[in-house]
Scaffold this active site. Structure first.
Site, PDB file in Angstrom:
ATOM      1  N   ASP A   1       0.839  -1.208   0.000  1.00  0.00           N
ATOM      2  CA  ASP A   1       0.000   0.000   0.000  1.00  0.00           C
ATOM      3  C   ASP A   1       0.868   1.250   0.000  1.00  0.00           C
ATOM      4  OD1 ASP A   1      -2.491  -1.269  -0.017  1.00  0.00           O
ATOM      5  OD2 ASP A   1      -2.351  -1.659   2.131  1.00  0.00           O
TER       6      ASP A   1
HETATM    7  N1  LIG Z   1      12.340  -7.261   2.632  1.00  0.00           N
HETATM    8  C1  LIG Z   1      12.254  -6.121   1.936  1.00  0.00           C
HETATM    9  N2  LIG Z   1      13.371  -5.396   1.676  1.00  0.00           N
HETATM   10  C2  LIG Z   1      13.323  -4.248   0.983  1.00  0.00           C
HETATM   11  N3  LIG Z   1      12.185  -3.727   0.480  1.00  0.00           N
HETATM   12  C3  LIG Z   1      11.031  -4.376   0.709  1.00  0.00           C
HETATM   13  C4  LIG Z   1      10.992  -5.615   1.449  1.00  0.00           C
HETATM   14  N4  LIG Z   1       9.699  -6.013   1.534  1.00  0.00           N
HETATM   15  C5  LIG Z   1       8.974  -5.076   0.868  1.00  0.00           C
HETATM   16  N5  LIG Z   1       9.757  -4.091   0.372  1.00  0.00           N
HETATM   17  C6  LIG Z   1       9.330  -2.887  -0.409  1.00  0.00           C
HETATM   18  O1  LIG Z   1       7.903  -2.846  -0.429  1.00  0.00           O
HETATM   19  C7  LIG Z   1       7.409  -3.012  -1.777  1.00  0.00           C
HETATM   20  C8  LIG Z   1       6.149  -3.849  -1.742  1.00  0.00           C
HETATM   21  O2  LIG Z   1       6.426  -5.079  -1.110  1.00  0.00           O
HETATM   22  P1  LIG Z   1       5.594  -6.417  -1.360  1.00  0.00           P
HETATM   23  O3  LIG Z   1       5.957  -7.351  -0.267  1.00  0.00           O
HETATM   24  O4  LIG Z   1       5.816  -6.889  -2.752  1.00  0.00           O
HETATM   25  O5  LIG Z   1       4.093  -5.873  -1.236  1.00  0.00           O
HETATM   26  P2  LIG Z   1       2.811  -6.419  -0.393  1.00  0.00           P
HETATM   27  O6  LIG Z   1       2.810  -5.613   0.875  1.00  0.00           O
HETATM   28  O7  LIG Z   1       1.674  -6.103  -1.297  1.00  0.00           O
HETATM   29  O8  LIG Z   1       3.053  -7.875  -0.179  1.00  0.00           O
HETATM   30  C9  LIG Z   1       8.562  -3.632  -2.538  1.00  0.00           C
HETATM   31  O9  LIG Z   1       8.528  -3.307  -3.924  1.00  0.00           O
HETATM   32  C10 LIG Z   1       9.771  -2.968  -1.867  1.00  0.00           C
HETATM   33  O10 LIG Z   1       9.938  -1.664  -2.364  1.00  0.00           O
END
Ligand SMILES: Nc1ncnc2c1ncn2[C@@H]1O[C@H](COP(=O)(O)OP(=O)(O)O)[C@@H](O)[C@H]1O
Ligand SMILES: *[C@@H]1O[C@H](CO)[C@@H](O)[C@H](O)[C@H]1NC(C)=O
Length: 176
Positions: free
Chosen positions: A131
């Site tokens: 989000d």
């Molecule tokens: N372990 C992590 N390390 C660095 N950035 C992260 C990590 N987890 C999430 N992010 C950041 O948050 C964004 C969304 O994460 P994601 O896990 O794909 O979304 P959701 O919350 O929908 O599962 C990623 O593109 C990245 O920029």
């Protein structure tokens, strides 16, 4: 999944604000609330030939692909190339995958953008990362910035949020 429809008409508000909306954002959970409203909004967005963006995380992309029988690599590209209601506007697919690069499919081409890496000890709570990413992305999109700038701001906002517990953020941002 989150679906952003850009349109001049926001039908959900049925009367007053209707003509003015240029950007319409629909979170996935709303699908379980009122599919009919979303259908109306989508039809109007299509009628206005606006670009649409679809956001999803890795899990969502995989389930979507499984349901459609797609290989993971083709997902973003295929989502962006699914038939459009009006047949005229275009769709840009943006898939985040946690610490792995953000994948953007536009005009039949794939682009990947690395995220801001975070040492494990600084990772506090990944709830809301997606989000926050969309929030940052939209902050640039509404200013007419490039996809690259949108992704940069998305990664910045997500990076801030995952270093904090719950939905809190520092008083002053340091994004530039
Ligand atoms: N372990 C992590 N390390 C660095 N950035 C992260 C990590 N987890 C999430 N992010 C950041 O948050 C964004 C969304 O994460 P994601 O896990 O794909 O979304 P959701 O919350 O929908 O599962 C990623 O593109 C990245 O920029
Ligand atoms: C992706 O988002 C869904 C909620 O829509 C959540 O259940 C799932 O755990 C998320 N996947 C990852 C890898 O964060």
């Amino acid at each position: 999944m989150r679906l952003l429809l850009q349109a001049h008409v926001l039908y959900v508000l049925l009367a007053v604000k209707v003509e003015k909306a240029k950007y319409i954002y629909i979170a996935g959970f709303f699908l379980t609330v009122s599919p009919d409203s979303i259908q109306l909004v989508a039809e109007h967005a299509a009628a206005n030939n606006k670009v649409d963006y679809i956001f999803g995380n890795e899990t969502e992309a995989k389930i979507f692909a499984k349901v459609r029988g797609w290989e993971t690599e083709e997902i973003a590209l295929k989502i962006s190339q699914l038939p459009l209601a009006s047949g005229k506007q275009k769709r840009i697919a943006v898939i985040t995958q946690g610490a792995d690069p953000v994948v953007v499919a536009e005009d039949g081409k794939l682009k990947t953008f690395p995220v801001i890496l975070l040492p494990k000890e600084k990772l506090v709570d990944t709830n809301g990362a997606g989000d926050a990413f969309v929030g940052g992305f939209l902050s640039q999109l509404v200013q007419g910035k490039s996809i690259e700038d949108c992704v940069k701001a998305g990664c910045y906002a997500a990076n801030v949020i995952i270093q904090r517990s719950g939905c809190t953020y520092p008083e002053k941002p340091n994004f530039n």
